[in-house]
Design a protein around this motif. Structure first.
Motif, PDB file in Angstrom:
ATOM      1  N   CYS A   1       7.131   2.455   0.973  1.00 14.76           N
ATOM      2  CA  CYS A   1       8.015   0.899   1.730  1.00 14.76           C
ATOM      3  C   CYS A   1       7.562   0.968   2.804  1.00 14.76           C
ATOM      4  O   CYS A   1       7.569   0.046   3.767  1.00 14.76           O
ATOM      5  CB  CYS A   1       8.882   0.823   0.694  1.00 14.76           C
ATOM      6  SG  CYS A   1       8.816   0.449  -0.079  1.00 14.76           S
ATOM      7  N   GLY A   2       8.130   1.820   3.504  1.00 13.02           N
ATOM      8  CA  GLY A   2       7.442   2.242   4.825  1.00 13.02           C
ATOM      9  C   GLY A   2       6.806   2.521   5.657  1.00 13.02           C
ATOM     10  O   GLY A   2       5.387   2.078   4.900  1.00 13.02           O
ATOM     11  N   TRP A   3       6.695   1.761   7.754  1.00 10.10           N
ATOM     12  CA  TRP A   3       5.205   1.856   7.931  1.00 10.10           C
ATOM     13  C   TRP A   3       5.257   2.968   8.247  1.00 10.10           C
ATOM     14  O   TRP A   3       5.351   3.345   9.849  1.00 10.10           O
ATOM     15  CB  TRP A   3       5.890   0.200   8.850  1.00 10.10           C
ATOM     16  CG  TRP A   3       4.301   0.003   9.552  1.00 10.10           C
ATOM     17  CD1 TRP A   3       3.663   0.373  10.743  1.00 10.10           C
ATOM     18  CD2 TRP A   3       3.616  -0.829   8.921  1.00 10.10           C
ATOM     19  NE1 TRP A   3       2.539  -0.539  10.810  1.00 10.10           N
ATOM     20  CE2 TRP A   3       1.972  -0.881   9.439  1.00 10.10           C
ATOM     21  CE3 TRP A   3       3.185  -1.148   7.386  1.00 10.10           C
ATOM     22  CZ2 TRP A   3       1.284  -1.495   9.545  1.00 10.10           C
ATOM     23  CZ3 TRP A   3       1.758  -2.243   7.088  1.00 10.10           C
ATOM     24  CH2 TRP A   3       0.868  -2.676   8.392  1.00 10.10           C
ATOM     25  N   GLN A   4       3.617   2.970   7.831  1.00 12.50           N
ATOM     26  CA  GLN A   4       3.368   4.653   7.956  1.00 12.50           C
ATOM     27  C   GLN A   4       1.664   4.818   8.103  1.00 12.50           C
ATOM     28  O   GLN A   4       1.020   5.745   7.197  1.00 12.50           O
ATOM     29  CB  GLN A   4       3.592   5.946   7.100  1.00 12.50           C
ATOM     30  CG  GLN A   4       5.351   5.824   7.564  1.00 12.50           C
ATOM     31  CD  GLN A   4       5.746   6.834   6.645  1.00 12.50           C
ATOM     32  OE1 GLN A   4       5.149   7.689   6.143  1.00 12.50           O
ATOM     33  NE2 GLN A   4       7.545   7.155   6.729  1.00 12.50           N
ATOM     34  N   PRO A   5       0.807   3.716   8.520  1.00 13.30           N
ATOM     35  CA  PRO A   5      -0.451   3.885   8.539  1.00 13.30           C
ATOM     36  C   PRO A   5      -0.833   5.308   9.105  1.00 13.30           C
ATOM     37  O   PRO A   5      -0.858   5.675   9.551  1.00 13.30           O
ATOM     38  CB  PRO A   5      -1.094   2.689   9.466  1.00 13.30           C
ATOM     39  CG  PRO A   5      -0.177   1.365   9.352  1.00 13.30           C
ATOM     40  CD  PRO A   5       1.119   1.973   9.405  1.00 13.30           C
TER      41      PRO A   5
ATOM     42  N   THR B   1       1.058  -1.373   0.292  1.00 13.42           N
ATOM     43  CA  THR B   1       0.086   0.000   0.101  1.00 13.42           C
ATOM     44  C   THR B   1       1.106   1.066  -0.040  1.00 13.42           C
ATOM     45  O   THR B   1       2.483   1.533   0.333  1.00 13.42           O
ATOM     46  CB  THR B   1      -1.005  -0.077   1.067  1.00 13.42           C
ATOM     47  OG1 THR B   1      -0.027   0.502   2.555  1.00 13.42           O
ATOM     48  CG2 THR B   1      -1.862  -0.937   1.810  1.00 13.42           C
ATOM     49  N   PHE B   2       0.182   2.324   0.186  1.00 12.08           N
ATOM     50  CA  PHE B   2       1.803   3.538   0.134  1.00 12.08           C
ATOM     51  C   PHE B   2       1.607   4.466   1.321  1.00 12.08           C
ATOM     52  O   PHE B   2       2.287   4.883   1.502  1.00 12.08           O
ATOM     53  CB  PHE B   2      -0.171   4.772  -0.886  1.00 12.08           C
ATOM     54  CG  PHE B   2      -0.127   4.435  -2.002  1.00 12.08           C
ATOM     55  CD1 PHE B   2       0.147   4.043  -3.399  1.00 12.08           C
ATOM     56  CD2 PHE B   2      -2.132   4.382  -2.189  1.00 12.08           C
ATOM     57  CE1 PHE B   2      -0.224   3.724  -4.026  1.00 12.08           C
ATOM     58  CE2 PHE B   2      -2.093   4.217  -3.440  1.00 12.08           C
ATOM     59  CZ  PHE B   2      -1.819   4.022  -4.629  1.00 12.08           C
ATOM     60  N   GLN B   3       1.285   3.058   2.600  1.00  9.91           N
ATOM     61  CA  GLN B   3       0.962   3.084   3.531  1.00  9.91           C
ATOM     62  C   GLN B   3       1.782   2.191   4.522  1.00  9.91           C
ATOM     63  O   GLN B   3       1.406   1.702   5.410  1.00  9.91           O
ATOM     64  CB  GLN B   3       0.361   3.796   4.951  1.00  9.91           C
ATOM     65  CG  GLN B   3      -0.372   4.945   3.703  1.00  9.91           C
ATOM     66  CD  GLN B   3      -2.036   4.978   4.446  1.00  9.91           C
ATOM     67  OE1 GLN B   3      -2.471   4.351   6.009  1.00  9.91           O
ATOM     68  NE2 GLN B   3      -2.863   5.848   3.929  1.00  9.91           N
ATOM     69  N   GLY B   4       2.608   1.769   3.875  1.00  5.43           N
ATOM     70  CA  GLY B   4       3.196   0.004   4.556  1.00  5.43           C
ATOM     71  C   GLY B   4       2.914  -0.796   3.204  1.00  5.43           C
ATOM     72  O   GLY B   4       2.078  -1.024   3.045  1.00  5.43           O
ATOM     73  N   HIS B   5       3.533  -1.715   3.944  1.00  3.59           N
ATOM     74  CA  HIS B   5       3.355  -3.372   3.232  1.00  3.59           C
ATOM     75  C   HIS B   5       3.408  -3.999   4.461  1.00  3.59           C
ATOM     76  O   HIS B   5       4.080  -4.587   5.738  1.00  3.59           O
ATOM     77  CB  HIS B   5       5.114  -3.857   2.294  1.00  3.59           C
ATOM     78  CG  HIS B   5       5.156  -3.154   0.630  1.00  3.59           C
ATOM     79  ND1 HIS B   5       6.378  -3.456   0.291  1.00  3.59           N
ATOM     80  CD2 HIS B   5       4.657  -1.454   0.917  1.00  3.59           C
ATOM     81  CE1 HIS B   5       6.280  -1.896  -0.612  1.00  3.59           C
ATOM     82  NE2 HIS B   5       5.202  -1.523  -0.036  1.00  3.59           N
TER      83      HIS B   5
END
Ligand SMILES: [Zn+2]
Ligand SMILES: [Zn+2]
Length: 483
Positions: A277-281, A223-227
Motif C-alpha cells: 500500500c505504501g509508495w515504495q518503487p 502493485t507490491f510496491q505502491g498504488h
C-alpha cells in the motif's frame, strides 16, 4: 441490389460510406462492407439517413469477420466497439482485421422513395486507446467553473461490496456507487478499479443516465510496491510490477499515452497490515512523470498515515504535483451498514476546469487550480498571489526577485469560525481568524529570490483540517510538458 452507390474514402482514420436505399429494399437487409486494418483498437460508427419524413426506417447492426457483433435496430445513431468496452447493443472484445460490414435492416421504405445514408466510421489504433473521436466525448457543462468530485472509487468490478436484497455481502454493482455519488451532489467521479478495466463497459452504458455526473474511467494500478490512480484510461496497462514490468516503465507508458497519474495513499505501511500500500518503487520515482499525489485518502487527514507530508516533501524537492483527494470508497451504501461505511465524496476534490468534460477536468488537475474539501461540506476556497502587477491562482508559477513582496489573498465560503494557515515550504508562517465567510486578511510575504511554494489550509476552531489548497510556485522552473 438496393445499393445504388457506395463511396468510401478514408481520411484521418475516418471512413465515410455513402449509399442509397431504394424501395425494392423494403423489409430486407443490406450489408455495407468496410476494411479494418490490423492494429485497430476501436471502431466508432456515426450513422444517418434521409427520408424519415416519408416514414423510411433503417435499422443498424454490425458484422465482424466472425459473425454478428451486435444490433441496435433503430435505437442508436452512434455506437462504438473496442477491446474493453462497447455501446450497449454491441459486444466489446478483440477487433479482428479484415472485412467488417454494417448491417442495414429496412423495416419500411415506401414505393417510389429512396433514402441516402451516410456512415462515418472512425478507426482508432490500438496503440493509442485514449484517442476517442469527438462524438464519444461527454461534455455535461460547457462553461468554466469549479467542479466537485471524488477521484478514487471502487465497485464490485474490484473489491467493493454492499448488502444484497437479502442482506448478504455481495460485490457491489457500479450503479449503486454512482447513484450515491449523484445523491452527494458531485459533478464527477473517477472509477478506479484495481488493475482491471472491466468497468469501462458499464461506464459506457451508464453515462447517458448520469447526465449530471461525469464518469471518468480510471484504474488503480495496484502493485507490491505502491498504488497509483491513472485517469482517463481506455486500454490495458500492465500492472505486474516486479514481474513483467516496473514503475519506471509504467510511468513512461502513461506519459506516452498522456494519462495523468496520481500516487495513492503514499504513507500507508507496506507490510502485512497492508501489502504494497505504501509508495515504495524499488528503482525510485521519476516525479516529473507524475501529475498528482493523493494527499487525502478517506479519513486519513491528521493521522500518521496522511499523505500531506509526503506530498509536501516532493514539492520541497522542486516537483509541481497537484494535491488531490479520494474517498477510496468500497461500499456504495449511503449510510453505515454491517459491511462498512460509505465515504463517497469525503474528501471532495474541487477542480477548476473549462468545462465538465474529461479532457478539461484532467487538464484542470494538471494545472493545480484545485483544492480539497476534506469533509465534502461544500466549502469553497480561492487563493491569489500578486506581485508587481501580476496576479496568479493556485497551481501557477510566479517569478519574484529577492526583496519582492507577494500579496496573498484567500477567499473562503461555507465555513464559519475558520482559521486560515499560510504555509511556506511546509511550515505554517502565518495564521488568521475568519469568523464568517469572505476574504481572509491579506498577508504579504517577502521573497529571498529562491525557490519556494506558498499555499493555504483552512481549519475548524478545534483544529480539524477542512480545506487543503494547492500551492503557488515561486521561482520554480516551468512545469515539464510531461504533466
Ligand atoms: Zn490503494
Ligand atoms: Zn483504492
Amino acid at each position: 441490389m438496393a445499393l445504388a452507390a457506395l463511396m468510401a474514402n478514408a481520411e484521418d482514420g475516418v471512413l465515410t460510406l455513402r449509399g442509397r436505399i431504394e424501395a425494392s429494399a423494403h423489409q430486407s437487409y443490406v450489408e455495407v462492407p468496410f476494411q479494418v486494418p490490423p492494429g485497430t483498437g476501436r471502431i466508432t460508427v456515426e450513422f444517418d439517413y434521409t427520408g424519415r419524413e416519408q416514414r423510411t426506417r433503417i435499422d443498424l447492426g454490425l458484422i465482424d469477420p466472425a459473425g454478428l457483433r451486435g444490433w441496435s435496430g433503430g435505437n442508436k445513431r452512434l455506437f462504438t466497439v473496442a477491446s474493453d468496452d462497447a455501446t450497449p447493443s454491441y459486444r466489446g472484445g478483440p477487433l479482428p482485421p479484415g472485412q467488417w460490414k454494417l448491417l442495414l435492416g429496412v423495416p419500411n421504405i415506401r414505393a417510389g422513395q429512396v433514402s441516402d445514408y451516410t456512415a462515418r466510421i472512425h478507426l482508432a489504433p490500438a496503440a493509442a486507446p485514449e484517442a476517442l473521436p469527438d462524438a464519444l466525448q461527454t461534455n455535461l457543462a460547457d462553461r468554466p467553473g469549479w467542479y466537485r468530485g471524488d477521484l478514487h472509487l471502487h465497485s464490485g468490478h474490484s473489491d467493493a461490496s454492499c448488502a444484497s436484497q437479502s442482506g448478504t455481502r455481495v460485490p457491489c454493482p457500479l450503479f449503486l456507487t454512482l447513484q450515491a455519488a449523484a445523491a452527494r451532489g458531485l459533478d464527477f467521479v473517477a472509477v478506479t478499479e484495481h488493475n482491471t478495466l472491466s468497468h469501462l463497459q458499464d461506464l459506457r452504458a451508464l453515462q447517458p443516465y448520469f447526465d449530471r455526473l461525469l464518469l471518468v474511467p480510471g484504474v488503480e494500478i495496484t502493485t507490491f510496491q505502491g498504488h497509483a490512480n491513472v485517469f482517463g484510461i481506455q486500454g490495458a496497462l500492465d500492472f505486474r510490477v516486479g514481474g513483467t514490468t516496473d514503475w519506471s516503465r509504467l510511468l513512461r507508458e502513461t506519459q506516452r499515452r498522456a494519462l495523468p497519474v496520481s500516487v495513492n495513499h503514499p504513507a500507508l505501511p507496506s507490510d502485512e497490515r497492508c501489502m504494497g500500500c505504501g509508495w515504495q518503487p524499488r528503482e525510485g520515482t521519476d516525479w516529473s512523470r507524475v501529475a498528482a499525489v493523493e494527499a487525502i485518502n478517506g479519513a486519513d487527514a491528521g493521522t500518521p498515515v496522511s499523505g500531506i507530508p509526503f506530498w509536501q516533501a516532493r514539492l520541497d524537492e522542486g516537483y509541481r504535483l497537484t494535491a488531490i483527494g479520494g474517498s477510496d470508497n468500497h461500499d456504495a451504501a449511503l449510510r453505515t451498514t454491517q459491511f462498512g461505511k460509505s465515504r463517497i465524496g469525503s474528501p471532495t476534490t474541487v477542480v477548476f476546469a473549462r468545462s465538465l468534460s474529461q479532457d478539461a477536468l484532467l487538464d484542470g488537475i494538471r494545472s493545480g487550480r484545485v483544492y480539497i474539501d476534506v469533509e465534502g461540506s461544500g466549502a469553497v476556497m480561492e487563493m491569489t498571489a500578486a506581485q508587481g502587477g501580476r496576479s496568479v491562482r493556485m497551481g501557477a508559477g510566479l517569478a519574484v526577485p529577492a526583496g519582492g513582496e507577494v500579496g496573498l489573498e484567500l477567499r473562503v465560503e461555507g465555513v464559519v469560525d475558520a482559521r486560515v494557515e499560510w504555509i511556506v515550504d511546509g511550515r505554517v508562517e502565518q495564521t488568521a481568524d475568519l469568523p464568517v465567510s469572505g476574504k481572509a486578511p491579506a498577508w504579504a510575504w517577502r521573497s529571498d529570490g529562491h525557490r519556494h511554494w506558498l499555499r493555504a489550509d483552512v481549519r475548524s476552531p478545534d483544529g480539524r483540517l477542512l480545506l487543503v489548497g494547492n500551492p503557488v510556485y515561486v521561482n520554480f522552473p516551468a512545469p515539464a510538458g510531461a504533466r
